[in-house]
Structure formats: C-alpha cells, structure tokens
Write an enzyme that holds these catalytic residues in place. Sequence first.
Site, PDB file in Angstrom:
ATOM      1  CB  CYS A   1     -99.261 -57.262 -34.089  1.00 51.59           C
ATOM      2  SG  CYS A   1     -99.804 -58.674 -35.055  1.00 51.59           S
TER       3      CYS A   1
ATOM      4  CG  HIS B   1     -94.911 -54.230 -36.744  1.00 50.14           C
ATOM      5  ND1 HIS B   1     -94.986 -54.833 -35.516  1.00 50.14           N
ATOM      6  CD2 HIS B   1     -95.876 -54.814 -37.496  1.00 50.14           C
ATOM      7  CE1 HIS B   1     -95.950 -55.744 -35.521  1.00 50.14           C
ATOM      8  NE2 HIS B   1     -96.508 -55.756 -36.712  1.00 50.14           N
TER       9      HIS B   1
ATOM     10  CG  HIS C   1     -95.090 -61.018 -36.157  1.00 45.94           C
ATOM     11  ND1 HIS C   1     -95.326 -60.438 -34.924  1.00 45.94           N
ATOM     12  CD2 HIS C   1     -95.908 -60.370 -37.025  1.00 45.94           C
ATOM     13  CE1 HIS C   1     -96.237 -59.503 -35.047  1.00 45.94           C
ATOM     14  NE2 HIS C   1     -96.617 -59.429 -36.314  1.00 45.94           N
TER      15      HIS C   1
END
Lengths: 403, 194
Positions: A153, A293, A330
């Site tokens: 990520c 995030h 995501h």
Amino acid sequence: MKPRVVIWGVGIDCPAGTGWEEVAASVATARRATGPVSNFDASRFPPNAAGEVKRNGEVERLSTSIDRKAVFLEEALRQLAQSSSALAAFPPEKRHFFVGMGLDYLDIAGVAKAGEYPPEGMIQFLHGSVNSAREMSQRYGILGDFSVNVTACVASTQALGLALRRLRQEGGAGSVVIAGGADSMVNPVHYIGFHKLGALSGRMEDPSRASRPFDVTRSGLVLGEGAALYALSRLDDAPEGAVLGELAGYASTMDAYMLTDPDPTGAQVARAALAAIEDAGLTPNAIDCVHLHGTSTPKNDPAEGAAMKLIFGERFSEIPVYSMKGQVGHTISACGAIELASILWSLANQAVPVTVNFEEADPAIPLRVVRGAPLPMRIDNILKLNAAFGGQNAALVVKRYGT
Amino acid sequence: MVVFNSYGPEMKIPVEHLLPDRKIVKYMSREARAALATAGALVRETGAGGRTPVYYSTDLAEFENYQVMATARESAGVYAEAPEEFVTRGLGAVTPLYQFRILQNTPLSLISICLRLTGEHAVTYVQAGSLLLHALCHQPGEPLLVGAGRTHLDGTAEAGFALTECGRLGSSRWLGSREPAVEMLRAWAREGVS
C-alpha cells in the site's frame, strides 16, 4: 538549496474515472464509485463490493487471461504520452519510469482450463508485474532508469518519493520521471485472500456505501483498482504553464510492531510525516490539510488519528482531512498515485474534498473530516500519508505551485 | 560487510533466536526466513539497527512455495465446471496466512519487526538496478542495509544482505542491471560490494 521538482502531466484510470477531467469531476461531486463486483462472478462471495474501473459507465470486463492492472497502467501511460508533446523533448535515456505495482496476477481460469497442475506449469499462468512494466516503458521510449516497487500500500507513494530524490540528484537536470502505480486485487484469488484476512467491509447492504473512512460504523476496506502516472521534472525542465503542483517532501518509516496491525500509537507514521515536512523545508504549522490513508478499517483509522495528534499537537482536530478511499475503495499498490490526483484537485480548486460515506464521526477519532460539500480554504501545502500491511509508512508533501 | 546464505530444499532455516514472539513464524515463507536469518546475522555482526535504512528486493514467486498453489489446485477443477463453486472449494483451500506469505513486502516487514528496524525502506521487484537506484538516491553518508532474497521452484531459498552506503555504489557494474538482485548480493559476498 534543493532543486524544485514539479508535477506537470497526469494519466489516470480508476473507479472515479478515466482521464483527469472525469476524475476531477468525480472528486468535486463526491460521486460514489464502488459497487458489487462485476468483472468476475462474485455472487457467492461473502462480501461483494469493489471499486472497479469503468468505460462509459460500465465496468471494464476483460478476458481472465489478461492482467487488469497492466491494462490500466497502459491507459494511464497512453494518456500521459498523448496529452503532452513535452515528453518527446527529453532524450529517451533521460526518461525514467518508477512505478508501484501489486501482486502478480494468477490466471486461475487458465489453470482450470489447462486441467493439469504441475508446479512448473503454474508459472505460465502468472503475469509478472516487472515484465509488463518494463515492456510498456520500452514501447513508449522511456529508456532511462527503471524501478518497480512492491511495498504493497505504499508502493506507488515510494515510487513518487524515488522520483523526487532522483530528480534532485546531480544528473536530475534535463530528465523526466514518469512515476505512479497500478494495481488490481479484484480477481478471485486475491479477493478471497483479503476476505480470509478479515479485512473487507461487512457493510454489504449497499456496496456503494461500504467503504466508510473514519465513520463510527466502518467495518473494513473495499478493494479498488486502477492506475495513475505523473510526469515530474525539475522546475526548469517543466513545460511552460503546465505545472499542477510541486512535490516537495518525502520520507518513509517502519512500525516494527506487528504484521497484522498498525502501531496504534501512530508514532512511526508521525515520524515519516514530520520527516517529509522537514524535507519540504516546512514546519507542521505550514500544512493546510492532510490527505490520509483512511482505509475504513477498525484499526488503521484510529492509528492515523493518533499520528495526527503527534504531528500537529492541539491543532490535530482542526486541520481538515480527507480520504479518497470512501469513493474509490482501497487500490492497494496504486493508492498513493491515484490519491495524488485528489491532492492536485485540492490545490487547483483551493478546497478539501468530501470524504465519501463519512456520515457519523467516531468519538475515538476526533478528526475534522469534511462532509456535505467541499471545504473552500486557502491551501498551499498538503501532507499525504499512506501505510501498508506489515507496518510500512510513507509520507509526501505537495505544495501549490507559486507558493 | 556482506552475508549471503543459500538453504537447500530440505534445510531448516534458523530464525527462532530472532523472533520476538514464536507465533510470528507462521507468517513466514522460505524467502522470508532466509532473508530474516541473513539480515539478522549481518545486524548482529555490525551492530546496525534502529533507523538504519533497509532496501530489499524480492523475486518472482515460484508458486510451489506458496499457499496459492494449493488454492489453484483445489479450486481449478471446480472453477472450470462451476465457477460459483470456486467460492466454497477455493475458500476451503485458503488459509488466512497465505495472503501474508505471498505479499511481497512481508519479508521486509518481518525483518523490521524481528530486528526492530524503523528506518527508510523500499521493496523492489527482481532487478538489481532497481534496488541499487533506491540505495543511490538515499542521503549520502548514512549506512544502509541492501538485501535481496528469492526461493526457487525446488524450495531452495537464498538471501544476501550488505551494509554499505550510497557513495560506494555510484560506479557499480550492477547499475541498470536487469539481473536478479539476489545475484548481485551473491557476487558482492564473493568479491566485496562493487
């Protein structure tokens, strides 16, 4: 004095749109871009929600023998190459390619059709990210330095950070870096993997509302997919009138805590942020808003809240924040790059976007999450945070050009 | 200093002495074990630690060593006949641990957790040139850990780590190389960092 590095081109293909204008319009209107999984039959999957790339309003359906993220990466590169003739002004060996990519794609349907499962035979159904990225870069005449980051990520955030450092170096003058990332975990094997981790949202009554960063009812992430690439160079090498923002700071840290959970104190996230802010020649007081995030998981969001307090002290609950994941899900290795688009939108429009699906604040995370309508304000400096499973953290600082 | 290890398919890879919690071993692929054992040896010898940056290269997953192979085998036959049954059969074959074992950043995460490393980092894929680029772009003068690992189809696991600094790497013959980074570490172990 560090050379200034600017962003002047963008190619993007993500659930919020294909191309900069479509994505910008989606961010402006907070259009929900997640829904039931469509690119494969997920009707029996326990959670069934994803942010998928669409073409003319329909989810892009591809043969199962094709690696979706490679298609998105090529679309982003095509846009970049077509949008500006300025790339051609750089000699091929001074064009560099740094991308964050996700797990190699396994064509499970191909394995099934083959009917034989020798170990060495599996490899033919595996699409190596580095091969597709390398082939693409060469086809587009990007023949300088090459790097594929696979730090999950934070992969594309690190690719952008590498671009900043490379361009600041001696030898960075007269160069362009195409940097960003691509990923798609929206395929049967990896979707099941995330489900087995317990990471996916359980809010399936409406898949478009399942990703809920910082909301008190959040229950997990929604997988997304897509790609974004940017052209970066030193300011002196950027085409006149094309600068979208200045990439001014980068840093990374590791939690050294647990594989499964972020450090709840947010200490290393904060340290990355403060180092990036210092790298940009700023102090925390100069940061106007934060693009977090914000994965919508029970544990990530409070850890970021804790980090915000360490970074900004008493101001932490006043500074406006945003997460794009409510809108697109995501996008894993591509998230830093795709989410940079919302930063550029903020700078261009001098507003903090609405965090989609943030409806009820969590008292344990007293952040100022924007809802309802974009928040207009003077924005000169934006902090961007990303964090990966396993405790890797990365931070960027992006300045409004002309600051 | 450079440490390089190669563990044959039947060899046990000793990491137990490095674990803060024994349970963490269940997340480890053979590559992760090899990388941890090797990085641990280097850190013990050199005293590097804390915020020392770590740049690590992983390699193409040769699926025999990952749970997804079992997933593919269990599910694939059913997938061809009745894709919707893939959910039941595929889910049955997948342990929650497999996702950690195949995530490419897991070896570095485990190194970070077990050796308490919190500094700058990146994980690159396969190519020595990419790994070197990250190290070269780091701030000059700071010591760095540069490492690579891979597993082979037969279960052989290899890893190498070097403690170096970017000033030593500027004229490396591995700049721009597409060769696997683990080969660079193997060469460095033989010849010194160059």
